[in-house]
Design an enzyme around this catalytic site. Structure first.
Site, mmCIF file in Angstrom:
data_model
loop_
_atom_site.group_PDB
_atom_site.id
_atom_site.type_symbol
_atom_site.label_atom_id
_atom_site.label_comp_id
_atom_site.label_asym_id
_atom_site.label_seq_id
_atom_site.Cartn_x
_atom_site.Cartn_y
_atom_site.Cartn_z
ATOM 1 N N SER A 299 0.715 -1.089 -0.077
ATOM 2 C CA SER A 299 -0.157 -0.293 -0.109
ATOM 3 C C SER A 299 1.158 1.000 -0.291
ATOM 4 O O SER A 299 1.822 1.910 -1.078
ATOM 5 C CB SER A 299 -0.939 -0.261 1.103
ATOM 6 O OG SER A 299 -1.735 -0.878 1.130
ATOM 7 N N ASP A 310 10.762 4.099 -9.513
ATOM 8 C CA ASP A 310 10.691 4.948 -10.944
ATOM 9 C C ASP A 310 11.518 6.235 -11.185
ATOM 10 O O ASP A 310 11.466 6.753 -12.213
ATOM 11 C CB ASP A 310 8.718 5.489 -11.018
ATOM 12 C CG ASP A 310 8.179 4.287 -11.260
ATOM 13 O OD1 ASP A 310 8.857 2.968 -11.204
ATOM 14 O OD2 ASP A 310 7.128 4.456 -11.720
ATOM 15 N N LYS A 324 -0.802 -3.531 -3.673
ATOM 16 C CA LYS A 324 -1.950 -3.713 -3.737
ATOM 17 C C LYS A 324 -2.383 -2.337 -4.393
ATOM 18 O O LYS A 324 -1.175 -0.646 -3.440
ATOM 19 C CB LYS A 324 -2.436 -3.012 -2.249
ATOM 20 C CG LYS A 324 -3.430 -3.228 -1.658
ATOM 21 C CD LYS A 324 -4.261 -3.848 -1.627
ATOM 22 C CE LYS A 324 -5.849 -3.546 -0.908
ATOM 23 N NZ LYS A 324 -6.563 -2.155 -2.305
#
Length: 389
Positions: A299, A310, A324
């Site tokens: 989460s 990223d 999730k």
């Protein structure tokens, strides 16, 4: 307020980017069930009919109206075929709220269950339980004359011990075959979400572990980074292992201490796409960084780890994360229970959807059960090696 959770040991932590919607709840009863909306928006006499027939005809003991109502809600939500659209009873809803606030009224003791089923207390130093005389290893046998039984959950026991700050709670413990009573005045108990230290084997490397993304986490993290800098840290290891999630706003704030710009993308059915970006500044954007993750990183922890990965800010080291990536609203009901309803999906800055697959570490390192028993941490060792290159 937006939240992010997964299921975690004993306490219901569910969802990712959960948004608490403060709307009027409805506690169903036999009368109210008869007026629930049907397929065309009108009443649902079929449900009322089934309720009455089962109640009148059942051979054995009829469950209470509350039990049947909760079961009816769960049955209705199961039709949505989504594991994160669900019903949460009042005790779990209350504990969830307390943990996210980072503080509650309590006695200041950890509660754990031993392998033989006994409930054992570990009082925190200079907290109410310790000041009253409770000792490490005392077995909790009663709270306000209510016996502590093996079938009670840790959540239920914790709720018995918690209450308004300044109110007394009477407990009874067993110590060396003797039963001892204590009256303890509850105090505000703060549970830090961030711990930190300099690594003894590399005194210029700061280690920061975040256990949950709660309201105080941003301030705690900034304090940790400033303290580590003052002590000579020139690089950081961020440990998000077994972090099941927390507040979305907190996750964005934490990511913002390490990256600038885009943190995550959210897509909804009603309003389409929107983005969440880091705020100005950042306490550690200039420090070399690696992040520890594992299957318990979920989460909000995946939001932070995904943004760091990223944006090329630091390598992830460890094991595949939980996976999730859906968004829930928390809809409170009038008896203190709540509905969690999925309303959207979220994506990393690189538009990766992680549901069911998680994040793949840049450097995969396992930590086996034997490692845990022996106190070995090959993931931390590998993280240190990465920083020392």
């Amino acid at each position: 307020m937006r939240l992010s959770f997964r299921r975690a040991a004993g306490i219901l932590f569910i969802g990712i980017l959960i948004e608490i919607a403060f709307v009027a709840g409805l506690l169903l009863s036999p009368t109210l069930i008869g007026s629930m909306p049907g397929a065309g928006g009108g009443p649902s006499p079929l449900l009322s009919e089934a309720w009455s027939l089962a109640e009148d005809s059942f051979y054995g003991e009829v469950p209470s109206a509350t039990v049947r109502t909760y079961s009816a809600i769960r049955g209705m939500l199961s039709a949505y075929a989504d594991p994160y659209t669900l019903f949460v009873e009042p005790p779990q809803t209350q504990l969830q709220s307390q943990q996210l606030s980072g503080k509650f009224g309590g006695i200041g003791a950890n509660v754990r269950r031993e392998t033989d089923g006994r409930i054992v207390l570990s009082p925190f130093p200079d907290r109410p339980a310790a000041r009253a005389g409770v000792q490490e290893g005392d077995v909790l046998v009663a709270v306000e004359q209510q016996p502590i039984t093996p079938d009670m959950t840790l959540d239920a026991i914790s709720l018995l011990l918690r209450g308004e700050v300044g109110t007394p709670v009477n407990i009874e413990v067993e110590r060396a075959a003797r039963r001892l009573p204590f009256t303890i005045t509850r105090a505000e108990i703060s549970v830090p979400s961030v711990t930190w230290r300099l690594l003894t084997e590399a005194p210029t490397v700061g280690y920061v572990a975040i256990s949950i993304f709660a309201q105080p986490t941003k301030a705690e993290l900034i304090a940790a980074i400033n303290d580590l800098r003052a002590k000579g840290a020139t690089s950081l290891i961020l440990d998000l292992r077994d972090n099941g999630g927390g507040l979305l706003d907190s996750a964005v704030d934490v990511a913002g201490q390490f990256v600038d710009g885009l943190v995550l993308i959210e897509r909804r059915r009603d309003i389409g796409e929107r983005t969440f970006s880091a705020g100005a500044g950042g306490a550690a954007r200039d420090l070399p960084l690696v992040v520890l993750v594992n299957g318990g990183s979920a989460s909000a922890a995946e939001i932070v780890a995904g943004a760091i990965q990223d944006r090329g800010r630091g390598k992830l080291i460890g094991e595949q994360t939980f996976g999730k990536g859906s968004v829930q609203h928390i809809l409170p009901l009038s008896d203190g229970s709540s509905l969690h309803v999925t309303v959207a999906q979220w994506y990393t800055p690189g538009r990766r959807q992680i549901t069911g697959q998680g994040l793949t570490p840049d450097v995969v390192v396992a930590r086996t059960p034997d490692d845990l028993v022996a106190g070995r941490d090959p993931q931390l060792v590998r993280a240190l090696e990465e920083l020392m290159k």
